[in-house]
Design an enzyme around this catalytic site. Sequence first.
Site, mmCIF file in Angstrom:
data_model
loop_
_atom_site.group_PDB
_atom_site.id
_atom_site.type_symbol
_atom_site.label_atom_id
_atom_site.label_comp_id
_atom_site.label_asym_id
_atom_site.label_seq_id
_atom_site.Cartn_x
_atom_site.Cartn_y
_atom_site.Cartn_z
ATOM 1 N N ARG A 101 0.997 -1.299 -0.412
ATOM 2 C CA ARG A 101 0.103 0.199 -0.044
ATOM 3 C C ARG A 101 1.079 1.121 -0.053
ATOM 4 O O ARG A 101 1.622 1.627 1.059
ATOM 5 C CB ARG A 101 -0.730 -0.538 1.063
ATOM 6 C CG ARG A 101 -1.940 1.341 1.442
ATOM 7 C CD ARG A 101 -2.615 1.571 2.943
ATOM 8 N NE ARG A 101 -3.178 2.202 2.548
ATOM 9 C CZ ARG A 101 -3.576 3.657 3.212
ATOM 10 N NH1 ARG A 101 -2.883 3.048 4.661
ATOM 11 N NH2 ARG A 101 -3.670 4.354 3.614
ATOM 12 N N HIS A 146 -3.204 10.846 1.072
ATOM 13 C CA HIS A 146 -2.795 10.407 2.480
ATOM 14 C C HIS A 146 -1.741 12.155 3.057
ATOM 15 O O HIS A 146 -1.160 11.943 2.814
ATOM 16 C CB HIS A 146 -1.647 9.682 2.864
ATOM 17 C CG HIS A 146 -0.899 9.225 3.782
ATOM 18 N ND1 HIS A 146 -1.160 7.722 3.625
ATOM 19 C CD2 HIS A 146 -0.897 9.304 4.937
ATOM 20 C CE1 HIS A 146 -0.698 7.535 5.471
ATOM 21 N NE2 HIS A 146 -0.675 8.508 5.711
ATOM 22 N N GLU A 191 -7.757 8.341 5.902
ATOM 23 C CA GLU A 191 -7.620 9.351 8.383
ATOM 24 C C GLU A 191 -8.109 10.447 8.550
ATOM 25 O O GLU A 191 -7.412 11.704 8.799
ATOM 26 C CB GLU A 191 -5.798 9.022 9.065
ATOM 27 C CG GLU A 191 -6.143 7.540 9.438
ATOM 28 C CD GLU A 191 -4.824 7.328 10.460
ATOM 29 O OE1 GLU A 191 -4.698 8.253 10.972
ATOM 30 O OE2 GLU A 191 -4.774 6.511 10.789
ATOM 31 N N ASN A 331 -7.762 1.759 10.293
ATOM 32 C CA ASN A 331 -6.207 1.894 10.435
ATOM 33 C C ASN A 331 -6.577 2.125 12.097
ATOM 34 O O ASN A 331 -7.218 2.677 12.578
ATOM 35 C CB ASN A 331 -5.733 2.869 10.512
ATOM 36 C CG ASN A 331 -5.603 3.261 8.865
ATOM 37 O OD1 ASN A 331 -4.927 2.482 7.462
ATOM 38 N ND2 ASN A 331 -4.595 4.690 8.773
ATOM 39 N N TYR A 333 -4.739 1.270 15.667
ATOM 40 C CA TYR A 333 -3.226 1.077 16.446
ATOM 41 C C TYR A 333 -2.997 0.975 17.888
ATOM 42 O O TYR A 333 -2.199 -0.611 18.480
ATOM 43 C CB TYR A 333 -2.002 2.240 16.668
ATOM 44 C CG TYR A 333 -1.479 1.959 14.826
ATOM 45 C CD1 TYR A 333 -0.365 2.164 14.597
ATOM 46 C CD2 TYR A 333 -2.379 3.627 13.393
ATOM 47 C CE1 TYR A 333 0.430 2.459 13.149
ATOM 48 C CE2 TYR A 333 -1.677 3.826 12.668
ATOM 49 C CZ TYR A 333 -0.679 2.606 12.166
ATOM 50 O OH TYR A 333 -0.459 3.124 11.112
#
Length: 495
Positions: A101, A146, A191, A331, A333
Site C-alpha cells: 500500500r 495521504h 484518515e 487503520n 493502533y
Amino acid sequence: MTSTLCWSLLLYSLLISRIFCHDDDYLTFPEGFRIGAAGASYQIEGGWNASDKGDSVWDNFTHREPWRIVDNSNGDIACDSYHKYKEDVKWLKEIGLDHYRFSLSWSRILPTGYADKVSENGIRYYKNLIDELLRNNIEPLVTLYHWDHPQVIEEQGGWMNDMIVKWFGDYARVVFRELGPKVKIFATINEPNSFCTEGYEDGCKAPGKQLAPTGGYMCGHNVLKAHARAYHIYDREFRKSQNGKIGIVIPCGGQIAKNPGDNASVETSFQFGCGWMAHPIFSKTGDYPEVMKRNIDRNSKNEGYPRSRLPKFSPNWIKYIRGTSDYFGLNHYTTFEVSRRTKKPDDVWGLDSGLEKSVDPSWPRTASAWLRVTPFGFGDILRQIKDEYQNPPVYILENGVSDSGTLNDHQRIGYFYSYLKELITAVKRDGCNVPLYTMWSLLDNFEWNRGYTERFGILHVDFNSSNRTRTPKLSVDWWKNVLRTRKLQPVTEYW
Ligand SMILES: *[C@@H]1O[C@H](CO)[C@@H](O)[C@H](O)[C@H]1NC(C)=O
Ligand SMILES: *[C@@H]1O[C@H](CO)[C@@H](O)[C@H](O)[C@H]1NC(C)=O
Ligand SMILES: *[C@@H]1O[C@H](CO)[C@@H](O)[C@H](O)[C@H]1NC(C)=O
Ligand SMILES: *[C@@H]1O[C@H](CO)[C@@H](O)[C@H](O)[C@H]1NC(C)=O
Ligand SMILES: *[C@@H]1O[C@H](CO)[C@@H](O)[C@H](O)[C@H]1NC(C)=O
C-alpha cells in the site's frame, strides 16, 4: 496405579491437544487471507523538488516552521524511495508480502494542483513502481491522498473550500485514467479524522491552521463530499473497464469503559471517532451519527452560534455519500479508556462528546506517547464495525508499533502476534469479514511531527547515510516465517 497414571496421562494429553488445537485455529490465517505492508508518499519518497513537482502543504509546513518537527527534520529526502523504489520492491518480495500500500503525491502528478497539466515524470514514477510490483507478483494498493495536498490548493483554503470537492474529483479522474488499468484496489482519502483535527483544528500538523471549534468539522464535511465524488467518478467512468474496488480509510481506535458498565460512553466515543466518517458512508440511514448531531447542535446553541458548528448535509448529499465504499478501510493502533468528562475539556472532541480519554497505566508503553499495546481493543473494534455496519468487508490498511531505533524489535513481534491473534479470532470465531491485513510499515519513515524519532518500520533506515541503507529488523525474520507458513509463529524464540 499404573493404569491411573496412564489414564491421567491420556486425559492430560487430550486436554493439552484440545487446548492446543483450539488455540491453533486462532493462529492460522484463513484461506486466501492477504498480508501486505504500507507507506505514504510524503513519509518515504523524498524527491520533494524532483522534475516539475509542485510544493505540497507538508513541503511548505516543514520548511516554513521546522521547529514544529521534534528533530527539525523534513521529508525532502526521507527514505529516498523516489529513487530507491526498486530496492523497496525487492524487500517486499524477499519478505514474502502479498501487497504494497502506497500513496500518490498529488503535487507530483498535478504540479499546478489543478488538472490543467499532468506531469509526465510524475506519472512515469508511479507507473514504474506499479510495473515493478506486478513483475514481482505484489499487488499495488493505491491511496490517492495521504495528507499532502498541493500548497496552491491550500492557498485557496484547502479543505476549508468546498471547491476542493471538484478539484479532488479532477485529480482522481487523472489517476484512474493513468494508473487504473493496472490497479485493482484504490483508497481515496487516508484518515480524515486525523488530518482534519490536526491540520485545521489544533493546527499541529500541516497546513497548521488553528480553526477550532469549527475547522475540523468543515474539513470532514468536504472530505466526505470529495470522497463520494471520487467514488462516483470511478463508478460511472472506470469501474466497467477497470473492475477494481475503491474505498475510504478510517482510523478507529479502540475504547473501553473506564467505569465498568458505562457502555454509553463507549458508544458515544465510537460515534465521535469511527462514526464521524463511517456513519455517513456505511450506516443504513447515512448522515452523521445522531449523537454527534444532537450534542454539537446543542452546544453550538448554548455557545451562541446562529447555526450548528457541525455543517448539515442536504438530503441529496446524504444519498450521494451513503454506500460509497466497496470496503471499510481500517487503520487501528491502540485503545483508550473513556469516561464522562469531569474537567473542562481543552479539545473539541472532549467538548462535544462530553467524554475524556485515559489509559490504564499497566498497558505497555511504546516509543509513541499515544500508542499503548492493547490487543483486546482490536478485536472489539472489528466486532463493533461488524455489528454497526452490517458486516462490511474490512481491509486493515494500517496496524503497527513504533521503536526508537533498535534492530532487536522484540516488542514489535509481540505486538503483531497479539494483534493478529485477535484479528484471526474475530474472523474465525465471530464471523468478522476481514480478508486483508496491511502492516504499518515497511520502512522507518518521516513520522510527521515526530520526525525520524519514532520508527514504525520492519526495515530500519539509516537517515544519516546518503544511501538511506535499509537493514532488516528482527521482526523481518519472524514475518518471513509467518508468511511462509501462513501461521503466527511463537514469539518466545525472538525474546
Ligand atoms: C532540490 O532541493 C535541494 C535541497 O533539498 C537542493 O539542493 C536542490 O538544488 C533542489 N533542486 C532543484 C532542481 O531545485
Ligand atoms: C509557503 O507557501 C506560501 C504561499 O504560497 C509562500 O509564500 C511561502 O514562500 C511558502 N514557504 C515555504 C517555506 O515554502
Ligand atoms: C456493556 O458492555 C459489556 C462489554 O462489552 C457487555 O458485556 C454488556 O453486555 C453491555 N451491557 C449492556 C447493558 O449493553
Ligand atoms: C544520526 O547520527 C547521530 C549520531 O550518531 C544520532 O544521534 C542521530 O540520532 C542520527 N539521526 C538519525 C535520523 O538517524
Ligand atoms: C548502500 O545500500 C546498498 C543496498 O542496501 C548496500 O548494499 C550498500 O552497502 C550501501 N552502501 C553504503 C555505503 O552504505
